[in-house]
Design a protein around this motif. Structure first.
Motif, PDB file in Angstrom:
ATOM      1  N   TYR A   3       0.915  -1.300   0.200  1.00 19.85           N
ATOM      2  CA  TYR A   3       0.100  -0.035   0.058  1.00 19.85           C
ATOM      3  C   TYR A   3       0.900   1.309   0.116  1.00 19.85           C
ATOM      4  CZ  TYR A   3      -3.554  -3.429   1.257  1.00 19.85           C
ATOM      5  OH  TYR A   3      -4.440  -4.249   0.832  1.00 19.85           O
ATOM      6  N   PRO A   4       0.447   2.178  -0.989  1.00 21.56           N
ATOM      7  CA  PRO A   4       1.441   3.341  -0.706  1.00 21.56           C
ATOM      8  C   PRO A   4       1.183   4.118   0.512  1.00 21.56           C
ATOM      9  CG  PRO A   4      -0.874   4.007  -1.750  1.00 21.56           C
ATOM     10  CD  PRO A   4      -0.675   2.458  -1.335  1.00 21.56           C
ATOM     11  N   PHE A   5       2.336   4.838   1.013  1.00 22.11           N
ATOM     12  CA  PHE A   5       2.462   5.722   2.110  1.00 22.11           C
ATOM     13  C   PHE A   5       2.788   6.988   1.454  1.00 22.11           C
ATOM     14  CE2 PHE A   5       4.254   7.571   5.773  1.00 22.11           C
ATOM     15  CZ  PHE A   5       3.355   7.407   6.695  1.00 22.11           C
ATOM     16  N   ASN A   6       1.704   7.885   1.637  1.00 17.59           N
ATOM     17  CA  ASN A   6       1.812   9.142   1.067  1.00 17.59           C
ATOM     18  C   ASN A   6       0.561  10.120   1.600  1.00 17.59           C
ATOM     19  OD1 ASN A   6      -0.473   8.934  -0.222  1.00 17.59           O
ATOM     20  ND2 ASN A   6       0.605   7.935  -2.245  1.00 17.59           N
ATOM     21  N   GLY A   7       0.895  11.474   1.528  1.00 12.56           N
ATOM     22  CA  GLY A   7      -0.060  12.297   1.905  1.00 12.56           C
ATOM     23  C   GLY A   7      -1.656  11.859   1.532  1.00 12.56           C
ATOM     24  N   LEU A   8      -1.671  11.550   0.319  1.00 12.04           N
ATOM     25  CA  LEU A   8      -3.290  11.210  -0.037  1.00 12.04           C
ATOM     26  C   LEU A   8      -3.737  10.032   0.819  1.00 12.04           C
ATOM     27  CD1 LEU A   8      -5.567  11.236  -2.176  1.00 12.04           C
ATOM     28  CD2 LEU A   8      -4.419   9.574  -3.534  1.00 12.04           C
ATOM     29  N   VAL A   9      -3.128   9.060   0.894  1.00 10.19           N
ATOM     30  CA  VAL A   9      -3.852   7.646   1.908  1.00 10.19           C
ATOM     31  C   VAL A   9      -3.824   8.056   3.430  1.00 10.19           C
ATOM     32  CG1 VAL A   9      -1.625   6.602   2.655  1.00 10.19           C
ATOM     33  CG2 VAL A   9      -3.590   5.368   2.264  1.00 10.19           C
ATOM     34  N   ILE A  10      -2.793   9.172   3.883  1.00  3.36           N
ATOM     35  CA  ILE A  10      -2.953   9.634   5.370  1.00  3.36           C
ATOM     36  C   ILE A  10      -4.168  10.555   5.314  1.00  3.36           C
ATOM     37  CG2 ILE A  10      -1.732  11.111   6.784  1.00  3.36           C
ATOM     38  CD1 ILE A  10       0.893   9.892   6.023  1.00  3.36           C
ATOM     39  N   GLY A  11      -4.266  11.307   4.257  1.00  2.00           N
ATOM     40  CA  GLY A  11      -5.526  12.115   4.234  1.00  2.00           C
ATOM     41  C   GLY A  11      -6.782  11.598   4.254  1.00  2.00           C
ATOM     42  N   GLN A  12      -7.033  10.459   3.391  1.00  2.00           N
ATOM     43  CA  GLN A  12      -8.282   9.940   3.282  1.00  2.00           C
ATOM     44  C   GLN A  12      -8.554   9.010   4.501  1.00  2.00           C
ATOM     45  OE1 GLN A  12      -6.933   7.386  -0.061  1.00  2.00           O
ATOM     46  NE2 GLN A  12      -8.092   8.512  -1.551  1.00  2.00           N
ATOM     47  N   ALA A  13      -7.549   8.511   5.320  1.00  2.00           N
ATOM     48  CA  ALA A  13      -7.843   7.917   6.458  1.00  2.00           C
ATOM     49  C   ALA A  13      -8.357   9.013   7.751  1.00  2.00           C
ATOM     50  CB  ALA A  13      -6.562   7.234   7.085  1.00  2.00           C
ATOM     51  N   GLY A  14      -7.642  10.056   7.503  1.00  2.00           N
ATOM     52  CA  GLY A  14      -8.008  10.985   8.530  1.00  2.00           C
ATOM     53  C   GLY A  14      -9.461  11.671   8.211  1.00  2.00           C
ATOM     54  N   ARG A  15      -9.684  11.945   7.089  1.00  2.00           N
ATOM     55  CA  ARG A  15     -11.146  12.413   6.577  1.00  2.00           C
ATOM     56  C   ARG A  15     -12.249  11.128   6.820  1.00  2.00           C
ATOM     57  NH1 ARG A  15      -8.017  14.719   3.067  1.00  2.00           N
ATOM     58  NH2 ARG A  15      -8.191  13.015   1.463  1.00  2.00           N
ATOM     59  N   ALA A  16     -11.958  10.073   6.656  1.00  2.00           N
ATOM     60  CA  ALA A  16     -12.923   8.994   6.697  1.00  2.00           C
ATOM     61  C   ALA A  16     -13.113   8.940   8.263  1.00  2.00           C
ATOM     62  CB  ALA A  16     -12.490   7.719   6.156  1.00  2.00           C
ATOM     63  N   THR A  17     -11.976   8.698   9.003  1.00  2.00           N
ATOM     64  CA  THR A  17     -12.165   8.792  10.678  1.00  2.00           C
ATOM     65  C   THR A  17     -12.979   9.922  11.161  1.00  2.00           C
ATOM     66  OG1 THR A  17     -10.221   7.344  10.637  1.00  2.00           O
ATOM     67  CG2 THR A  17     -11.084   8.441  12.459  1.00  2.00           C
ATOM     68  N   ARG A  18     -12.507  11.144  10.483  1.00  2.00           N
ATOM     69  CA  ARG A  18     -13.325  12.416  11.004  1.00  2.00           C
ATOM     70  C   ARG A  18     -14.899  12.295  10.592  1.00  2.00           C
ATOM     71  NH1 ARG A  18     -12.284  17.693  12.335  1.00  2.00           N
ATOM     72  NH2 ARG A  18     -14.326  18.665  12.985  1.00  2.00           N
ATOM     73  N   ALA A  19     -15.076  11.746   9.499  1.00  2.00           N
ATOM     74  CA  ALA A  19     -16.397  11.676   9.170  1.00  2.00           C
ATOM     75  C   ALA A  19     -17.244  10.789  10.221  1.00  2.00           C
ATOM     76  CB  ALA A  19     -16.629  11.237   7.761  1.00  2.00           C
ATOM     77  N   LEU A  20     -17.042   9.891  10.508  1.00  2.00           N
ATOM     78  CA  LEU A  20     -17.399   9.024  11.621  1.00  2.00           C
ATOM     79  C   LEU A  20     -17.547   9.684  12.981  1.00  2.00           C
ATOM     80  CD1 LEU A  20     -15.707   5.448  10.957  1.00  2.00           C
ATOM     81  CD2 LEU A  20     -18.132   5.959  10.581  1.00  2.00           C
ATOM     82  N   LEU A  21     -16.647  10.423  13.321  1.00  2.00           N
ATOM     83  CA  LEU A  21     -16.675  11.157  14.586  1.00  2.00           C
ATOM     84  C   LEU A  21     -17.919  12.277  14.285  1.00  2.00           C
ATOM     85  CD1 LEU A  21     -15.827  12.200  17.474  1.00  2.00           C
ATOM     86  CD2 LEU A  21     -14.094  13.688  16.270  1.00  2.00           C
ATOM     87  N   ASP A  22     -17.584  13.031  13.197  1.00  2.00           N
ATOM     88  CA  ASP A  22     -18.853  13.931  13.046  1.00  2.00           C
ATOM     89  C   ASP A  22     -20.050  13.529  12.915  1.00  2.00           C
ATOM     90  OD1 ASP A  22     -16.951  15.943  12.927  1.00  2.00           O
ATOM     91  OD2 ASP A  22     -16.810  15.818  10.577  1.00  2.00           O
ATOM     92  N   ARG A  23     -20.367  12.223  12.500  1.00  2.00           N
ATOM     93  CA  ARG A  23     -21.724  11.803  12.469  1.00  2.00           C
ATOM     94  C   ARG A  23     -21.983  11.356  13.896  1.00  2.00           C
ATOM     95  NH1 ARG A  23     -22.477   6.212   9.175  1.00  2.00           N
ATOM     96  NH2 ARG A  23     -21.274   5.416  10.681  1.00  2.00           N
ATOM     97  N   LEU A  24     -21.479  10.843  14.715  1.00  2.00           N
ATOM     98  CA  LEU A  24     -21.278  10.595  16.114  1.00  2.00           C
ATOM     99  C   LEU A  24     -21.910  11.903  16.985  1.00  2.00           C
ATOM    100  CD1 LEU A  24     -21.209   8.976  18.937  1.00  2.00           C
ATOM    101  CD2 LEU A  24     -18.628   9.363  19.032  1.00  2.00           C
ATOM    102  N   LEU A  25     -21.044  13.053  16.613  1.00  2.00           N
ATOM    103  CA  LEU A  25     -21.219  14.400  17.250  1.00  2.00           C
ATOM    104  C   LEU A  25     -22.632  14.695  16.829  1.00  2.00           C
ATOM    105  CD1 LEU A  25     -17.510  15.960  16.978  1.00  2.00           C
ATOM    106  CD2 LEU A  25     -18.584  15.022  19.033  1.00  2.00           C
ATOM    107  N   ASP A  26     -22.839  14.657  15.687  1.00  2.00           N
ATOM    108  CA  ASP A  26     -24.164  15.358  14.996  1.00  2.00           C
ATOM    109  C   ASP A  26     -25.194  14.553  16.142  1.00  2.00           C
ATOM    110  OD1 ASP A  26     -23.239  17.130  13.384  1.00  2.00           O
ATOM    111  OD2 ASP A  26     -23.711  15.581  11.520  1.00  2.00           O
ATOM    112  N   GLU A  27     -25.092  13.013  16.097  1.00  2.00           N
ATOM    113  CA  GLU A  27     -26.274  12.716  16.982  1.00  2.00           C
ATOM    114  C   GLU A  27     -26.266  12.994  18.437  1.00  2.00           C
ATOM    115  OE1 GLU A  27     -24.895   8.527  16.379  1.00  2.00           O
ATOM    116  OE2 GLU A  27     -25.597   8.260  14.350  1.00  2.00           O
ATOM    117  N   ALA A  28     -25.109  13.185  18.870  1.00  2.00           N
ATOM    118  CA  ALA A  28     -25.127  13.808  20.308  1.00  2.00           C
ATOM    119  C   ALA A  28     -25.061  15.669  20.412  1.00  2.00           C
ATOM    120  CB  ALA A  28     -23.835  13.713  20.812  1.00  2.00           C
ATOM    121  N   ASN A  29     -25.626  16.003  19.142  1.00  2.00           N
ATOM    122  CA  ASN A  29     -26.061  17.498  18.995  1.00  2.00           C
ATOM    123  C   ASN A  29     -24.855  18.134  19.721  1.00  2.00           C
ATOM    124  OD1 ASN A  29     -27.591  19.750  18.288  1.00  2.00           O
ATOM    125  ND2 ASN A  29     -28.381  19.963  20.511  1.00  2.00           N
TER     126      ASN A  29
END
Length: 136
Positions: A3-29
């Motif tokens: 698997y490549p180790f570059n800014g793109l893959v790091i950014g994708q992992a960060g954004r996907a993880t943050r999207a899950l956190l944002d969904r949780l935060l939205d549910e918790a208002n």
């Protein structure tokens, strides 16, 4: 498979993880700045000026914006006198914290301890370097 180790893959992992956190935060208002403030206050009361400074630093915002977040904590009944978490504030922190633990178990639970240690060490180093670059 490699698997490549570059800014793109790091950014994708960060954004996907943050999207899950944002969904949780939205549910918790709860917005992200409020969550960061709750995390900071979860261990100990912090004087208002210090909390504003720490929020500004962590969120990469100016002190005025961080101060608005601190004011909202009281307006929402999450903190009381001296910025002590209220029962509602502690309950909200615990609910979101439990959700974060669930997300972490889902994403990292089947990785080996060695892989988790390596990932933690690498991400901490990258974060420290980025923070140093931002401060320069």
């Amino acid at each position: 498979m490699t698997y490549p180790f570059n800014g793109l893959v790091i950014g994708q992992a960060g954004r996907a993880t943050r999207a899950l956190l944002d969904r949780l935060l939205d549910e918790a208002n709860t917005d992200f700045p409020t969550w960061v403030a709750l995390v900071l206050l979860s261990d100990a009361d912090i004087p208002e000026n210090e909390l504003v400074g720490r929020l500004a630093e962590r969120l990469k915002v100016d002190r005025a914006e961080a101060a608005l977040t601190v004011a909202r904590l009281t307006q929402e009944g999450l903190t009381g006198p001296g910025l002590t978490l209220t029962q509602e504030g502690r309950a909200r922190f615990q609910h979101i914290s439990d959700g974060v633990d669930t997300i972490a178990a889902l994403l990292y639970g089947d990785l080996s301890a060695e892989d988790k240690q390596t990932a933690g060490r690498v991400l901490a180093a990258v974060t420290a370097r980025a923070e140093a670059e931002l401060a320069a």
